[in-house]
Design an enzyme around this catalytic site. Structure first.
Site, short mmCIF file in Angstrom:
data_model
loop_
_atom_site.label_atom_id
_atom_site.label_comp_id
_atom_site.label_asym_id
_atom_site.label_seq_id
_atom_site.Cartn_x
_atom_site.Cartn_y
_atom_site.Cartn_z
N ASP A 111 24.17 -61.65 15.31
CA ASP A 111 25.34 -61.71 16.16
C ASP A 111 25.76 -63.18 16.23
OD1 ASP A 111 27.29 -60.92 17.81
OD2 ASP A 111 26.00 -60.06 19.35
N ASP A 130 24.17 -50.73 16.74
CA ASP A 130 23.04 -51.44 17.32
C ASP A 130 23.13 -51.24 18.82
OD1 ASP A 130 25.27 -53.55 17.84
OD2 ASP A 130 23.56 -54.28 18.98
N CYS A 186 7.41 -34.31 17.99
CA CYS A 186 7.65 -35.65 17.45
C CYS A 186 6.44 -36.09 16.63
CB CYS A 186 7.91 -36.63 18.59
SG CYS A 186 8.12 -38.34 18.02
N CYS A 203 5.79 -39.34 15.79
CA CYS A 203 5.50 -40.78 15.94
C CYS A 203 4.03 -40.99 16.34
CB CYS A 203 6.44 -41.43 16.96
SG CYS A 203 5.93 -41.25 18.68
N CYS A 224 3.19 -39.93 19.96
CA CYS A 224 3.17 -38.49 20.22
C CYS A 224 2.04 -37.78 19.46
CB CYS A 224 4.52 -37.86 19.88
SG CYS A 224 5.81 -38.37 21.03
N HIS A 276 7.91 -44.63 20.34
CA HIS A 276 8.50 -43.29 20.37
C HIS A 276 10.03 -43.35 20.36
CE1 HIS A 276 9.64 -39.24 21.31
NE2 HIS A 276 10.39 -39.74 22.27
ZN LIG Z 1 7.16 -39.61 19.65
#
Ligand SMILES: [Zn+2]
Length: 381
Positions: free
Chosen positions: A95, A268, A306, A308, A311, A337
């Site tokens: 930026d 973003d 999920c 990830c 999780c 997550h």
């Molecule tokens: Zn997750």
């Protein structure tokens, strides 16, 4: 390597203006539509570059204003540029600092060729204009540099918005003439507040100057949802179909979907990371406060289904506990997550456009726009 700046359009949605693209940069390829995690001060808060990569992040944001104040360009240059300094080998977008100068610094004096302001850290006097902002971004080695612009507030009187557009255009023309890092792309920024004709004029003039890509700025500054969407439409009408379009600072999932449907490629926002730090989890069905008492004995992961790291390995009860006793790991797990959720969401969008099912995907997320969308009282306003 394909020339940086090359933007391939791989598929377009037959029922909207959504596009699936691929942008080539000096540090690799970006599959679009893309969501870019924010690493303002040289780090995406609470996660390592390896974790970002594992989550599927493609581009990371850095910030000219903050990095210039601390640690300073001498430090980053001595360490081999921003990529080496922060240990991230993928594309970096920086930026320009325009937004921060106008939102963070007090006692600013807007001049013909930039802004004089007091550092929010130690009060020292600093000058930042198009020439300075481009020099900093060159020294950082950003793959995508943003022009130095003025972000008008909301609401914004027509006179002020008009002057602000004139300034933004004058500064943008200066930015494009400055020396660049090798393979560095420069994006122009469309301003104009809530005034359609000003946004159209700004976009038209920027296109005449010619940029590698175009951003929509001055949105998500407190305006109501319909004004935001109109601002996107007004900015896009004059922009070339074959260049990437970037909607700055907009990160609610429904807003991303609506913007993609209008032809936006890049996003973003601090939402997934900042909200993790206050204990909010994003899920496919909305968001909820993990710290709430009702999850004390909840053995389910933060989001069922999920994949990830958080999780796969931990319960909601555990993450809630960590957050409530201020253990750093709680914020780390929830950040992982939330980033995973955003990256999965963008992958879903890319796949849907490629497979011609974007309309169905958009429909399946429609509930997000309302309040209290499911039994847990989750919502995404
Ligand atoms: Zn997750």
């Amino acid at each position: 390597m394909i020339t940086p700046g090359t933007f391939e359009l791989l598929a377009t949605d037959p029922r909207s203006r959504a596009r699936r693209g691929r942008l080539h940069t000096a540090h690799g390829v970006v599959e679009t539509p893309v969501f870019m995690p924010v690493g303002t001060r040289g780090t995406v808060k609470a996660v390592s570059p390896r974790e970002l990569e594992e989550a599927g992040a493609q581009v990371v944001l850095g910030n000219t204003y903050h990095l210039n104040i601390r640690p300073g360009m001498d430090v980053i240059e001595a360490c081999g540029g921003l990529h080496r300094f922060m240990g991230w080998n993928g594309p970096v977008l920086t930026d320009s600092g325009g937004y921060q100068v106008f939102s963070l610094s007090r006692l600013r004096k807007v001049k013909h060729d930039g802004v004089e302001f007091n550092s929010h850290v130690d009060g020292s006097r600093i000058f930042l204009g198009p020439v300075e902002a481009m020099d900093i971004q060159r020294r950082l080695g950003a793959d995508i540099a943003m022009v130095f612009d003025e972000c008008a507030p909301y609401p914004c009187a027509r006179d002020y918005a008009c002057q602000s557009v004139d300034k933004t255009l004058r500064w943008a023309a200066l930015c494009v003439e400055q020396p660049r890092a090798e393979g560095q792309l420069v994006f122009g920024i469309v301003q104009g507040g809530e005034h359609a004709d000003l946004r159209e004029r700004c976009a038209r003039e920027l296109v005449k100057t010619g940029f590698d890509g175009y951003a929509i700025g001055g949105v998500s500054v407190g305006e109501p949802p319909d004004v935001l969407l109109r601002g996107i439409d007004d900015s896009l009408t004059e922009l070339p179909w074959r260049r990437p379009r970037y909607l700055m600072g907009v990160g609610k999932l429904w807003q991303i979907l609506e913007a993609v449907a209008r032809g936006v490629d890049m996003f973003d926002c601090v939402m997934p990371t900042r909200f993790a730090r206050n204990g909010t989890a994003f899920t496919r069905r909305g968001r909820y406060p993990v710290k709430a008492g009702e999850y004390r004995l909840d053995t389910r992961p933060v989001e069922e289904g999920c994949t990830c790291y958080a999780c796969r390995n931990f319960s909601r009860a555990y993450v809630r506990h960590l957050l409530n006793v201020n253990e750093i790991m709680g914020v780390r797990l929830l950040t992982l997550h939330n980033l995973h959720r955003y990256m999965t969401f963008m992958q879903e969008i890319r796949d849907a456009i490629a497979e011609g099912t974007f309309a169905a995907l958009r429909e399946s997320y429609r509930g997000l726009r309302g309040e209290k969308v499911n039994q847990n009282g989750e919502n995404d306003d």
